[in-house]
Structures are given as structure tokens and as C-alpha cells.
Scaffold this motif. Structure first.
Motif, PDB file in Angstrom:
ATOM      1  N   SER A  73       0.823  -1.207   0.000  1.00  0.00           N
ATOM      2  CA  SER A  73       0.000   0.000   0.000  1.00  0.00           C
ATOM      3  C   SER A  73       0.856   1.256   0.000  1.00  0.00           C
ATOM      4  O   SER A  73       1.959   1.276   0.564  1.00  0.00           O
ATOM      5  N   ASP A  74       0.314   2.312  -0.612  1.00  0.00           N
ATOM      6  CA  ASP A  74       0.909   3.639  -0.504  1.00  0.00           C
ATOM      7  C   ASP A  74       0.387   4.386   0.718  1.00  0.00           C
ATOM      8  O   ASP A  74       0.803   5.522   0.970  1.00  0.00           O
ATOM      9  N   GLU A  75      -0.531   3.781   1.473  1.00  0.00           N
ATOM     10  CA  GLU A  75      -0.939   4.380   2.745  1.00  0.00           C
ATOM     11  C   GLU A  75       0.213   4.338   3.746  1.00  0.00           C
ATOM     12  O   GLU A  75       0.237   5.110   4.704  1.00  0.00           O
ATOM     13  N   TYR A  76       1.161   3.411   3.549  1.00  0.00           N
ATOM     14  CA  TYR A  76       2.344   3.349   4.411  1.00  0.00           C
ATOM     15  C   TYR A  76       3.265   4.517   4.087  1.00  0.00           C
ATOM     16  O   TYR A  76       3.395   4.911   2.932  1.00  0.00           O
ATOM     17  N   PRO A  77       4.001   5.055   5.053  1.00  0.00           N
ATOM     18  CA  PRO A  77       3.766   4.875   6.488  1.00  0.00           C
ATOM     19  C   PRO A  77       2.933   5.997   7.090  1.00  0.00           C
ATOM     20  O   PRO A  77       2.556   5.961   8.238  1.00  0.00           O
ATOM     21  N   GLU A  78       2.645   7.049   6.241  1.00  0.00           N
ATOM     22  CA  GLU A  78       2.124   8.287   6.814  1.00  0.00           C
ATOM     23  C   GLU A  78       0.650   8.259   7.177  1.00  0.00           C
ATOM     24  O   GLU A  78       0.146   9.201   7.781  1.00  0.00           O
ATOM     25  N   TRP A  79      -0.054   7.160   6.797  1.00  0.00           N
ATOM     26  CA  TRP A  79      -1.473   7.094   7.158  1.00  0.00           C
ATOM     27  C   TRP A  79      -1.777   5.863   8.004  1.00  0.00           C
ATOM     28  O   TRP A  79      -2.922   5.429   8.087  1.00  0.00           O
ATOM     29  N   ALA A  80      -0.744   5.294   8.615  1.00  0.00           N
ATOM     30  CA  ALA A  80      -1.004   4.260   9.615  1.00  0.00           C
ATOM     31  C   ALA A  80      -1.710   4.905  10.805  1.00  0.00           C
ATOM     32  O   ALA A  80      -1.601   6.107  11.036  1.00  0.00           O
ATOM     33  N   CYS A  81      -2.442   4.110  11.540  1.00  0.00           N
ATOM     34  CA  CYS A  81      -3.164   4.612  12.721  1.00  0.00           C
ATOM     35  C   CYS A  81      -4.165   5.704  12.340  1.00  0.00           C
ATOM     36  O   CYS A  81      -4.358   6.677  13.076  1.00  0.00           O
ATOM     37  N   SER A  82      -4.782   5.583  11.173  1.00  0.00           N
ATOM     38  CA  SER A  82      -5.773   6.566  10.747  1.00  0.00           C
ATOM     39  C   SER A  82      -7.007   5.837  10.232  1.00  0.00           C
ATOM     40  O   SER A  82      -7.076   4.606  10.218  1.00  0.00           O
ATOM     41  N   GLN A  83      -7.989   6.621   9.771  1.00  0.00           N
ATOM     42  CA  GLN A  83      -9.196   6.015   9.217  1.00  0.00           C
ATOM     43  C   GLN A  83      -8.975   5.500   7.797  1.00  0.00           C
ATOM     44  O   GLN A  83      -9.835   4.822   7.242  1.00  0.00           O
ATOM     45  N   PHE A  84      -7.804   5.801   7.209  1.00  0.00           N
ATOM     46  CA  PHE A  84      -7.521   5.360   5.842  1.00  0.00           C
ATOM     47  C   PHE A  84      -6.880   3.974   5.883  1.00  0.00           C
ATOM     48  O   PHE A  84      -5.767   3.754   5.404  1.00  0.00           O
ATOM     49  N   ASN A  85      -7.608   3.067   6.489  1.00  0.00           N
ATOM     50  CA  ASN A  85      -7.114   1.715   6.757  1.00  0.00           C
ATOM     51  C   ASN A  85      -7.537   0.802   5.610  1.00  0.00           C
ATOM     52  O   ASN A  85      -8.432  -0.035   5.754  1.00  0.00           O
ATOM     53  N   ASN A 126      -3.451  -0.820   9.657  1.00  0.00           N
ATOM     54  CA  ASN A 126      -3.375  -0.517  11.083  1.00  0.00           C
ATOM     55  C   ASN A 126      -2.876  -1.685  11.915  1.00  0.00           C
ATOM     56  O   ASN A 126      -2.484  -1.497  13.070  1.00  0.00           O
ATOM     57  N   ASN A 127      -2.882  -2.889  11.350  1.00  0.00           N
ATOM     58  CA  ASN A 127      -2.422  -4.056  12.107  1.00  0.00           C
ATOM     59  C   ASN A 127      -0.985  -4.438  11.809  1.00  0.00           C
ATOM     60  O   ASN A 127      -0.400  -5.259  12.519  1.00  0.00           O
ATOM     61  N   ILE A 128      -0.396  -3.867  10.749  1.00  0.00           N
ATOM     62  CA  ILE A 128       1.001  -4.148  10.404  1.00  0.00           C
ATOM     63  C   ILE A 128       1.649  -2.839   9.971  1.00  0.00           C
ATOM     64  O   ILE A 128       1.302  -2.285   8.924  1.00  0.00           O
ATOM     65  N   HIS A 129       2.570  -2.314  10.764  1.00  0.00           N
ATOM     66  CA  HIS A 129       3.331  -1.142  10.337  1.00  0.00           C
ATOM     67  C   HIS A 129       4.525  -0.923  11.255  1.00  0.00           C
ATOM     68  O   HIS A 129       4.534  -1.349  12.409  1.00  0.00           O
ATOM     69  N   VAL A 130       5.534  -0.260  10.706  1.00  0.00           N
ATOM     70  CA  VAL A 130       6.735   0.132  11.436  1.00  0.00           C
ATOM     71  C   VAL A 130       7.024   1.588  11.090  1.00  0.00           C
ATOM     72  O   VAL A 130       6.941   1.985   9.925  1.00  0.00           O
ATOM     73  N   ASP A 131       7.346   2.390  12.101  1.00  0.00           N
ATOM     74  CA  ASP A 131       7.621   3.820  11.903  1.00  0.00           C
ATOM     75  C   ASP A 131       6.435   4.524  11.258  1.00  0.00           C
ATOM     76  O   ASP A 131       6.597   5.468  10.475  1.00  0.00           O
ATOM     77  N   GLY A 132       5.228   4.066  11.564  1.00  0.00           N
ATOM     78  CA  GLY A 132       4.041   4.693  10.997  1.00  0.00           C
ATOM     79  C   GLY A 132       3.588   5.889  11.813  1.00  0.00           C
ATOM     80  O   GLY A 132       3.989   6.089  12.959  1.00  0.00           O
ATOM     81  N   ALA A 184     -10.069  -2.959  -1.094  1.00  0.00           N
ATOM     82  CA  ALA A 184     -10.732  -1.672  -1.330  1.00  0.00           C
ATOM     83  C   ALA A 184     -10.029  -0.574  -0.551  1.00  0.00           C
ATOM     84  O   ALA A 184      -9.338  -0.825   0.445  1.00  0.00           O
ATOM     85  N   ASP A 185     -10.211   0.677  -1.038  1.00  0.00           N
ATOM     86  CA  ASP A 185      -9.803   1.854  -0.272  1.00  0.00           C
ATOM     87  C   ASP A 185     -10.799   2.074   0.860  1.00  0.00           C
ATOM     88  O   ASP A 185     -12.000   1.817   0.704  1.00  0.00           O
ATOM     89  N   ALA A 186     -10.300   2.582   1.974  1.00  0.00           N
ATOM     90  CA  ALA A 186     -11.175   2.921   3.094  1.00  0.00           C
ATOM     91  C   ALA A 186     -11.185   4.428   3.286  1.00  0.00           C
ATOM     92  O   ALA A 186     -10.144   5.084   3.241  1.00  0.00           O
ATOM     93  N   SER A 187     -12.379   4.986   3.459  1.00  0.00           N
ATOM     94  CA  SER A 187     -12.623   6.401   3.783  1.00  0.00           C
ATOM     95  C   SER A 187     -12.507   7.340   2.592  1.00  0.00           C
ATOM     96  O   SER A 187     -13.126   8.399   2.596  1.00  0.00           O
ATOM     97  N   ASP A 188     -11.688   7.040   1.591  1.00  0.00           N
ATOM     98  CA  ASP A 188     -11.636   7.865   0.387  1.00  0.00           C
ATOM     99  C   ASP A 188     -11.134   6.997  -0.760  1.00  0.00           C
ATOM    100  O   ASP A 188     -11.060   5.772  -0.640  1.00  0.00           O
TER     101      ASP A 188
END
Length: 727
Positions: free
Chosen positions: A182-194, A229-235, A292-296
Motif C-alpha cells: 500500500s501507498d498508505e504506508y507509512p504516513e497514514w497508519a493509525c488513521s481512518q484510511f485503513n 493498522n495491524n502491520i506497520h513500522v515507523d508509521g 478496497a480503499d477505506a474512507s476515500d
């Protein structure tokens, strides 16, 4: 008139279409909330462009010809499944740009899966590296997916890519290997864009909360779903960067740095296995693979499904390393065993011969000791094992052992070539080791940064870094995730040892004699301070060497120490000296501030002694003058016949003052102490009264020279007190 009516009809349709369009636009807008800078997507990393040296190539087909090898129908039946497993009713929901085939570049093997199917929330062609943007996004119009909705709760589901098919297993276990990226890593870990995906299976014996009683098998070993949100490092959450976002399941995370030629996405998982047991052989099951994308609709994600990995274990070839079933083995790591099992349609009371073929890119006799042959399972036994070894050879990348048998399928009359692929990996290597010396001459601010890697192999190692000090004491242990360096910070100057291990192989790397040094520090000393009183006047501090440094501490200003400002008690004074090379040295000592002290006056005490006139007499006299001491004062005592109070009875030098005379007579010989007391101050002198030696006389006669002359006598007198009287 007809024209007018036609025009109004067209306008009506136009208005209806525009209303639908606006409604759709409003819906899309409602599902694409503006969060941070997520509207600014597809921003390229500076200086990075696409190239042909990427690790994977991706193809897709957007037409309707089901016989096209890139049609989703063929991708499932010819690429994903293998062996006796059968698939039917293959369907895809989403834009056809969201599904395709990937193949690893033989010139760049830096991706662990060789080929397979890729599903994405965006265009699968964008999955190709290098990683040129942190926000790769392609938006489509489709929304909603009921099973994925259950995984994300109240967040909206957008751009789903859903592949479904039915299958008939010939064993009780089905599994396949995959990677989530995913390109949500790492700056959108711990967010609603899960961004979310799932592998939902339904059929006989399965009872779960999803459609048709299905269960999700895209799970980690602890049972939690695989997700951002269940797998990330330095997020972190770019909308709330101060919020905590601790690493979670870092052993399954692989970072993809900007410019990396692997894939486009900023992060991915290690190779994971989806597995379900307890199936009923020869029954029909349904599989749904959805992402799927979440939230947007921004920041694409993808799932890579390994070719030929969707298998049922009716084909009973298994490989073991250290008695654990695995298909990833490592040079020089033992014990390894290839084991063949009976299927349910064989007679266990009779021996079973299984002819097997050994193929693959690994060379028998070089990379392994397996050869094609016949394995015989004895009567009343369910399996037979063949041990083999893996010599340590040149580091030349991952090689494969393909084990093939021709087996009758359990669910029909056909025979199929059943195969298992065993991957032989090189020992891992130390890719980089950087030592940053301490920047301070007196504090431990050095660091060690290490990163191990698979080298020429394409295996996702998970490394553990253990750092020891010069005495072999463990300093710290880090498991940062794949492609993430281990950073040991705030290390004192000294020697260290680094030991790197991984989670599966028998190998380790030990790096000795790692030295953290510091710039040459000045040698700074500070002489001990004498105690002072609170009412001692402020004074300049001294004793720091080399000269030219700065004193600091409570009560210190511009090198002057003020005891009254500091207050009573102990105060640490620090002397800091900065050398020409910029290094700083420090030394410190404690200065004790005592309660206020008011010194006694220093009067002058003089005396005159009249010795005793005759031995044993008592006519001695002492006269004492006290000057420089303001009256009144107490004469505490005037002692007679006391023992000496000083060694030589000398009197210190005293000052003149107001006169005071004291006399004592009738004294015998001896030492006398004279003490004066005023306001708690005592003044004491020790005075000796002497006496003469005993009076002695002797006569020496002088006879007359002739008769008639007078003689004489000489009297010798000693002792006593002169003048003498003779009679």
C-alpha cells in the motif's frame, strides 16, 4: 411543434442525466473527505522516473474475450490454481484496470513472488516500480462491498476490486501465498484510511459472520486481520502527527524506500499464507478475494497472489526444515526432509510406490543432494521421508527444487501432475553498517546503524539485531522489520559487538570491534573548595584548569560566588572549558555553605611575673593586662597550681585595646591559667611562676702565711634570690 416537444424531451433527459451526474459527484465527494493533503496525490519523488529495471512487470486486459490469457477467467484457472483443485464460476467486480498478471523481472529478482495475480484499488499497471510517488492514486466510481465493510466498521468502502470463484478441493486443507502492499504506508497508519482486503471462503463446514456464512482467512497467526493498522513500522497519522502510533507486527512489514526498484507502493507485508483446514474433499466452496480503499479513493493498495499457490493438500508432498513444514530452505541449514504421503484412495495395508521427478533451477549435486527416484511408503505407514542436504555454495540467488508426481485426483478419474516448489535461499548478508561517533566529548551520543539484507535471494528475512558492549553485556535488541535499518542511538564511547539473526534460518552474522569514539576532549580539573560561611563576602572562584573556563552553579554570576545567594548547604560548582577544537570538558566540586559566623575579637593579653623569692616560698605574683576587649567581660577563673595548658606557654601576638589589669599574689611556683570570657568567646593564657634553686653556701679557707698573720675564707653562694646577706 414536434421540434419543440422533442427539445423539451431532450432537455428532460439532459436534466435527469445531470441530476444523476451531480448526485454521483456529490456521493463521490462525500466518500472523498479532504484530510490533510490527501487531495494532492500522485506527487512524484524528486528525480525518480520509471525504468525497465523494476522488479516486476504487470499486464492487464480490459476486453471481454474470456480466452485471452490475461482475462480474469484465465488468470484464475491457468495461473492461480494448481494440481487437482478445480475452479468454476469465476467473476470479477470492479474496473478491469484493477486486475492483472505480474511477473518478476529475471534481471531484478528483488521481489519474493515470481508471478501471479495482482488486484488493486487503483490501476494495476501503477504497481510497477520504482517507487516514484508516496501518493499513487487512481479513483474509480464503484463503492461498497459488504464483507469488507464489516472489517472497517463505519468507514466508507471505495474502489473495491473483487475476484470470486467456486472451487472443489481434493483434500481437507486449502492455502495460497500472498503479499499486501500500500501507498498508505507509512504516513497514514493509525488513521481512518485503513485500506482493507480479505479472503472470504464459504461452503460446507464453514460458519462465519460474512456472506453465506463465510470466514476471512487473510489473518495473521494471532487471528487479527491483515491491514494497514495491524502491520506497520515507523508509521504515523499525518493528520495527527503527535498521536502515538506504536509499531505493531513489525516482523511482517517490509519498507519500500523512495526510488526502490521493487514496486511502487511505500510498504508491503512479507509473504503471508492464507490457510484453512477442515474442508470436505470433493465439495464445492466459494472464494472471494477483495480489496478496497477505506474512507476515500486516494493512495492505492494492492494484493499479490502467487501463481500456482492456490492448492489443496490432497497432493501430499511436504517439505520440512527442523521438523517444521516449510518450502523455504537455506544453504547449509539442516535437517531437511522431503516427505511423501498417502492419499485417501490408497490401500494402507500394501506398500505404495511413488515415482517422483526432481526439477527446478537448483542443480542436483551442487545446490542439493536430491535426485529423481521412487519413494516407497511401507505397508501400514502413512508417509515416507527422504533426507537431503544443502551445501554452502556461492551466493547466486534463490534457486528452486520442483518435486513432481503424477497422481490420480481424488474427486474425479483424471490424473494430474502434482508439484511442490522448494526455494533454496542464500545466507543473508550485512548490507550496511554505519557508525556515528559521539559528537560530545563527555556524553555518549554515538550511534550504530545496521541493515542486513537477503543479498541476491528474494526471501523476506525478518532480522533481529542484538548489540553487546565490550564486556559482552546486552545493550539493546531491535527487530525493525524488512528493509528497515536497526538504529542504536545514545551509545557511550567504547567497543561494541553486533549479532544479527533471522526468524527462520540457521545463519547469523557477528560483527566484532565496532568502535564509537569521540573528538579529543580537554582534560579539565577543579581544585577542591574550602567551606565558607553564609555571611562570607562574595568572592571570585578559582582552581579551574586550564584557565579561561566558565564557572556555573547556584549563587554563581560571572565567576563570583555569593554564599548568601546560594544559601546554606552543599552546592555543586561546575567548571566548563571549551578547547580550540570545539570540544568541551567539565569538572565539578561541591562548596559547603555553613551557617553565619561572627568571629571573636582578638584582644592583647600581656603579663608580668614576680617569681617566688625562696624555694618553696609563696610570695610569687602575676600581673595581667587585657587590652582590646570591650568591657564588660567575665573573669571566668584564675587558676592556681594547674597543669600546663600549652606546650611552651607562648602567647599569640595580640592587639592593643582598652586596658584592664588583674593581679594575683602569694603564689607558689607552677603553671597558672588565666581565662577571660565574653559573648561566648574565650581567651586563655598559660603563665609560669618560677622559684630559685635552693640556697647553698660553701666556704673555702685561706690559711695565714705566717704566725701572726690573718687567714681568710671564700664563701660560694648559689640558689636563692639575690642580693644575699651574710652574717
Amino acid at each position: 411543434m414536434k421540434t419543440s416537444l422533442h427539445f423539451r424531451a431532450c432537455c428532460g433527459w439532459f436534466i435527469l442525466v445531470m441530476m444523476l451526474f451531480l448526485s454521483g459527484s456529490m456521493y463521490a465527494q462525500n466518500n472523498q473527505p479532504v484530510q490533510g493533503d490527501r487531495e494532492n496525490v500522485n506527487v512524484p519523488y524528486p528525480g525518480i522516473t520509471k525504468s525497465t529495471s523494476t522488479a516486476i512487470n504487470v499486464q492487464n486486459y480490459t476486453g471481454n474475450d474470456e480466452n485471452n490469457p490475461l482475462h480474469y477467467n484465465k488468470l484464475v484457472s491457468d495461473l492461480l490454481i494448481s494440481g487437482c483443485l478445480k475452479a468454476s464460476n469465476i467473476q470479477f467486480r470492479g474496473n478491469k484496470q484493477q486486475i492483472g498478471r505480474f511477473d518478476r523481472n529475471p534481471e531484478n529478482t528483488n521481489f519474493p513472488l515470481e508471478s501471479g495475480i495482482v488486484l488493486s484499488t487503483g490501476n494495476v499497471l501503477e504497481a510497477v516500480g520504482p517507487n516514484s510517488s508516496s501518493s499513487r492514486s487512481t479513483a474509480y466510481s464503484l463503492s461498497n462491498e459488504s464483507d469488507l465493510q464489516m472489517l472497517v466498521g463505519s468507514y466508507s468502502i471505495n474502489d473495491p476490486s473483487v475476484l470470486t470463484f467456486n472451487f472443489i478441493p481434493d483434500g481437507d486443507v486449502v492455502e495460497f501465498r500472498y503479499i499486501f502492499a500500500s501507498d498508505e504506508y507509512p504516513e497514514w497508519a493509525c488513521s481512518q484510511f485503513n485500506d482493507v482486503f480479505g479472503f472470504f471462503i464459504s461452503g460446507p463446514g464453514i460458519s462465519g459472520p460474512y456472506s453465506n456464512g463465510g470466514s476471512n482467512i487473510a489473518l495473521l497467526p494471532d487471528g487479527s486481520p491483515v491491514s494497514i493498522n495491524n502491520i506497520h513500522v515507523d508509521g504515523y497519522n499525518q493528520n495527527n502527527q503527535g498521536a502515538p502510533c506504536p509499531d505493531i507486527n513489525g516482523a511482517y512489514y517490509v519498507s519500500v524506500p523512495a526510488g526502490s526498484t521493487t514496486i511502487e507502493y511505500d510498504g508491503r507485508t512479507t509473504v503471508l499464507t492464507a490457510r484453512i483446514e477442515g474442508l470436505t474433499p470433493c465439495s464445492t466452496y466459494a472464494m472471494k478475494i477483495a480489496i478496497a480503499d477505506a474512507s476515500d479513493r486516494q493512495y492505492d493498495s494492492a494484493v499479490f497472489l502467487e501463481a500456482k499457490s492456490f492448492v489443496s493438500t490432497g497432493a501430499n508432498i511436504k517439505n520440512f526444515f527442523n521438523m517444521i513444514e516449510t518450502y523455504d530452505v537455506f544453504q547449509s541449514c539442516e535437517p531437511t526432509e522431503l516427505r511423501f504421503y498417502r492419499t485417501d484412495n490408497t490401500n494402507i495395508t500394501e506398500p505404495l510406490e511413488i515415482e517422483y521427478i526432481i526439477e527446478g533451477t537448483a542443480v542436483s549435486g551442487v545446490h542439493h543432494t536430491l535426485t529423481s527416484g521412487v519413494a516407497v511408503i511401507p505397508a501400514n505407514e502413512t508417509s515416507v521421508g527422504i533426507t537431503y542436504t544443502l551445501p554452502l555454495v556461492a551466493l547466486d540467488g534463490t534457486k528452486t527444487i520442483v518435486v513432481k508426481i503424477n497422481q490420480s485426483c481424488l474427486c474425479d478419474e483424471q490424473t494430474q501432475w502434482i508439484e511442490k516448489t522448494i526455494r533454496i535461499h542464500d545466507p543473508f548478508v550485512l548490507q550496511s553498517l554505519d557508525v556515528a561517533d559521539a559528537t560530545s566529548c563527555i556524553e555518549g551520543l554515538g550511534s550504530i546503524t545496521a541493515q542486513a539484507a537477503a543479498g541476491a535471494s528474494n526471501f523476506d528475512y525478518v532480522f533481529t539485531y542484538n548489540l553487546y558492549d565490550g564486556s559482552d553485556n546486552l545493550v539493546s535488541t531491535l527487530t525493525p522489520g524488512g528493509n528497515v535499518p536497526a538504529e542504536f542511538n545514545n551509545l557511550p564511547v567504547g567497543m561494541y559487538k553486533l549479532v544479527i539473526t533471522d526468524n527462520v534460518s540457521c545463519h547469523s552474522i557477528t560483527q566484532n570491534n565496532i568502535i564509537i569514539s569521540a573528538p579529543e576532549a580537554p582534560v579539565v580539573t577543579l581544585a577542591p573548595f574550602a567551606s565558607v560561611y553564609e555571611n562570607t563576602p562574595a568572592f571570585a572562584l578559582t582552581g579551574g584548569m586550564p584557565e579561561g573556563g566558565v564557572y556555573s552553579g547556584i549563587g554563581v554570576e560571572n565567576g563570583i560566588f555569593n554564599p548568601l545567594v546560594a544559601g546554606m548547604g552543599g552546592h555543586e560548582i561546575t567548571y566548563t572549558f571549551t578547547a580550540e577544537n570545539g570540544c568541551v570538558g567539565m569538572a565539578s566540586d561541591t562548596i559547603i555553605v555553613l551557617p553565619p559566623y561572627y568571629p571573636c575579637p582578638t584582644p592583647e593579653i600581656t603579663w608580668e611575673v614576680q617569681p617566688v623569692s625562696c624555694p618553696g616560698g609563696d610570695d610569687g605574683m602575676i600581673t595581667v593586662w587585657v587590652t582590646g576587649l570591650e568591657k564588660p567581660y567575665d573573669i571566668q577563673c584564675l587558676l592556681f597550681g594547674c597543669e600546663p595548658q600549652c606546650d611552651d606557654c607562648t602567647v599569640p601576638e595580640l592587639k592593643n585595646g582598652n586596658p584592664g589589669v588583674f593581679m594575683a599574689g602569694g603564689l607558689t611556683a607552677g603553671f597558672y591559667t588565666y581565662r577571660v570570657v565574653k559573648d561566648g568567646c574565650e581567651y586563655e593564657v598559660c603563665i609560669e611562676v618560677t622559684e630559685p634553686e635552693p640556697l647553698e653556701a660553701s666556704a673555702t679557707p685561706n690559711d695565714a702565711l705566717c704566725f701572726g698573720y690573718e687567714g681568710s675564707a671564700t664563701i660560694a653562694i648559689s640558689g636563692g634570690t639575690m642580693p644575699y646577706t651574710l652574717s
